[in-house]
Motif scaffolding. Sequence first.
Motif, mmCIF file in Angstrom:
data_model
loop_
_atom_site.group_PDB
_atom_site.id
_atom_site.type_symbol
_atom_site.label_atom_id
_atom_site.label_comp_id
_atom_site.label_asym_id
_atom_site.label_seq_id
_atom_site.Cartn_x
_atom_site.Cartn_y
_atom_site.Cartn_z
ATOM 1 N N ASP A 1 0.832 -1.203 0.000
ATOM 2 C CA ASP A 1 0.000 0.000 0.000
ATOM 3 C C ASP A 1 0.868 1.256 0.000
ATOM 4 O O ASP A 1 0.584 2.217 -0.711
ATOM 5 C CB ASP A 1 -0.924 0.019 1.212
ATOM 6 C CG ASP A 1 -2.007 -1.034 1.155
ATOM 7 O OD1 ASP A 1 -2.375 -1.446 0.035
ATOM 8 O OD2 ASP A 1 -2.478 -1.454 2.229
ATOM 9 N N ARG A 2 1.928 1.245 0.783
ATOM 10 C CA ARG A 2 2.810 2.413 0.865
ATOM 11 C C ARG A 2 3.482 2.688 -0.490
ATOM 12 O O ARG A 2 3.597 3.835 -0.912
ATOM 13 C CB ARG A 2 3.846 2.219 1.949
ATOM 14 C CG ARG A 2 3.259 2.208 3.339
ATOM 15 C CD ARG A 2 4.318 2.060 4.426
ATOM 16 N NE ARG A 2 3.813 1.575 5.670
ATOM 17 C CZ ARG A 2 2.971 2.196 6.476
ATOM 18 N NH1 ARG A 2 2.506 3.371 6.138
ATOM 19 N NH2 ARG A 2 2.580 1.673 7.607
ATOM 20 N N ILE A 3 3.895 1.640 -1.177
ATOM 21 C CA ILE A 3 4.508 1.815 -2.500
ATOM 22 C C ILE A 3 3.469 2.343 -3.489
ATOM 23 O O ILE A 3 3.748 3.249 -4.278
ATOM 24 C CB ILE A 3 5.142 0.502 -3.008
ATOM 25 C CG1 ILE A 3 6.308 0.087 -2.109
ATOM 26 C CG2 ILE A 3 5.630 0.660 -4.449
ATOM 27 C CD1 ILE A 3 6.816 -1.322 -2.364
ATOM 28 N N LEU A 4 2.260 1.799 -3.430
ATOM 29 C CA LEU A 4 1.197 2.286 -4.307
ATOM 30 C C LEU A 4 0.932 3.774 -4.069
ATOM 31 O O LEU A 4 0.800 4.551 -5.019
ATOM 32 C CB LEU A 4 -0.093 1.486 -4.092
ATOM 33 C CG LEU A 4 -0.112 0.080 -4.676
ATOM 34 C CD1 LEU A 4 -1.336 -0.685 -4.183
ATOM 35 C CD2 LEU A 4 -0.059 0.108 -6.186
ATOM 36 N N GLN B 1 1.330 9.347 -5.836
ATOM 37 C CA GLN B 1 1.699 10.733 -5.567
ATOM 38 C C GLN B 1 2.639 11.269 -6.640
ATOM 39 O O GLN B 1 2.601 12.453 -6.956
ATOM 40 C CB GLN B 1 2.352 10.867 -4.189
ATOM 41 C CG GLN B 1 1.345 10.769 -3.073
ATOM 42 C CD GLN B 1 1.981 10.887 -1.699
ATOM 43 O OE1 GLN B 1 3.186 10.787 -1.538
ATOM 44 N NE2 GLN B 1 1.157 11.100 -0.702
ATOM 45 N N GLN B 2 3.432 10.398 -7.230
ATOM 46 C CA GLN B 2 4.334 10.829 -8.298
ATOM 47 C C GLN B 2 3.580 11.021 -9.607
ATOM 48 O O GLN B 2 3.885 11.923 -10.382
ATOM 49 C CB GLN B 2 5.471 9.823 -8.479
ATOM 50 C CG GLN B 2 6.438 9.839 -7.309
ATOM 51 C CD GLN B 2 7.445 8.706 -7.363
ATOM 52 O OE1 GLN B 2 7.451 7.898 -8.287
ATOM 53 N NE2 GLN B 2 8.299 8.640 -6.368
ATOM 54 N N ASP B 3 2.591 10.166 -9.873
ATOM 55 C CA ASP B 3 1.798 10.276 -11.095
ATOM 56 C C ASP B 3 0.494 9.514 -10.910
ATOM 57 O O ASP B 3 0.450 8.288 -11.057
ATOM 58 C CB ASP B 3 2.579 9.715 -12.294
ATOM 59 C CG ASP B 3 1.787 9.805 -13.600
ATOM 60 O OD1 ASP B 3 0.672 10.371 -13.609
ATOM 61 O OD2 ASP B 3 2.291 9.302 -14.618
ATOM 62 N N ALA B 4 -0.555 10.257 -10.604
ATOM 63 C CA ALA B 4 -1.856 9.637 -10.333
ATOM 64 C C ALA B 4 -2.553 9.152 -11.590
ATOM 65 O O ALA B 4 -3.607 8.533 -11.512
ATOM 66 C CB ALA B 4 -2.750 10.612 -9.582
ATOM 67 N N THR B 5 -1.971 9.412 -12.774
ATOM 68 C CA THR B 5 -2.599 8.970 -14.014
ATOM 69 C C THR B 5 -2.087 7.612 -14.475
ATOM 70 O O THR B 5 -2.492 7.129 -15.538
ATOM 71 C CB THR B 5 -2.371 9.995 -15.143
ATOM 72 O OG1 THR B 5 -0.971 10.066 -15.443
ATOM 73 C CG2 THR B 5 -2.887 11.371 -14.751
ATOM 74 N N GLN B 6 -1.212 6.996 -13.706
ATOM 75 C CA GLN B 6 -0.652 5.699 -14.106
ATOM 76 C C GLN B 6 -1.754 4.661 -14.257
ATOM 77 O O GLN B 6 -2.705 4.626 -13.474
ATOM 78 C CB GLN B 6 0.330 5.186 -13.044
ATOM 79 C CG GLN B 6 1.592 6.000 -12.920
ATOM 80 C CD GLN B 6 2.517 5.371 -11.915
ATOM 81 O OE1 GLN B 6 3.023 4.266 -12.147
ATOM 82 N NE2 GLN B 6 2.738 6.059 -10.807
ATOM 83 N N SER C 1 4.743 16.060 -0.974
ATOM 84 C CA SER C 1 3.601 15.302 -0.483
ATOM 85 C C SER C 1 3.988 14.600 0.804
ATOM 86 O O SER C 1 5.168 14.476 1.136
ATOM 87 C CB SER C 1 3.186 14.255 -1.520
ATOM 88 O OG SER C 1 2.811 14.874 -2.722
ATOM 89 N N VAL C 2 3.002 14.099 1.501
ATOM 90 C CA VAL C 2 3.242 13.319 2.704
ATOM 91 C C VAL C 2 4.008 12.062 2.332
ATOM 92 O O VAL C 2 3.709 11.406 1.329
ATOM 93 C CB VAL C 2 1.903 12.945 3.377
ATOM 94 C CG1 VAL C 2 2.114 11.999 4.535
ATOM 95 C CG2 VAL C 2 1.178 14.191 3.829
ATOM 96 N N ASP C 3 5.005 11.719 3.134
ATOM 97 C CA ASP C 3 5.795 10.521 2.911
ATOM 98 C C ASP C 3 4.948 9.294 3.258
ATOM 99 O O ASP C 3 4.699 9.019 4.427
ATOM 100 C CB ASP C 3 7.055 10.572 3.776
ATOM 101 C CG ASP C 3 7.896 9.314 3.720
ATOM 102 O OD1 ASP C 3 7.719 8.513 2.777
ATOM 103 O OD2 ASP C 3 8.728 9.132 4.616
ATOM 104 N N ALA C 4 4.493 8.590 2.242
ATOM 105 C CA ALA C 4 3.619 7.429 2.455
ATOM 106 C C ALA C 4 4.348 6.278 3.139
ATOM 107 O O ALA C 4 3.724 5.447 3.771
ATOM 108 C CB ALA C 4 3.045 6.958 1.125
#
Length: 162
Positions: free
Chosen positions: A5-8, A13-18, A143-146
């Motif tokens: 989940d954290r990686i997702l 956060q880097q690219d929500a259009t993936q 962004s917040v560090d997931a």
Amino acid sequence: MDDVDRILLTELQQDATQAYAALGKAVGLSAGAAHERVRKLREQGVIRRTTVDVDPAAVGRGVMAFVLVEANSWMGDSPTKAALEALPEVVEAHIIAGPASLLVKVRTPTTEELQASLRRLYAIEGVTGTQTIVVLESFFERSVDAKGDGSPERPSPPVPSR
């Protein structure tokens, strides 16, 4: 929430259009499994919304200021919130502890418009004063560090079990 989940979250956060296929590949899951994980993160409120990061200067909101709002009463009530939300130049508002009651982030096209915004803030019932800090340049915003560990590196995808 686990490492997958954290990686997702980091990927989104880097690219929500993936595509879900790309997200799945990043974590060693199928597209469908990645989609299901993201759906659950939305349902749990971990992902609050998906948005676009717009350059404020490009849309005429290049002046940024942080305003400490002093008040003679509690500012967390609905009329205050509604009054702040009615000001489109107010992009964030936070109840704080410290020398003021609220911290407000304002974006305007010019310093003249900032001055007008400060007048509108001061007119809100209960506001007794403001202290304004105008931003000259922003080094970065993040962004917040997931991952939760503060490390800048992307986490390695987990090895799928067989």
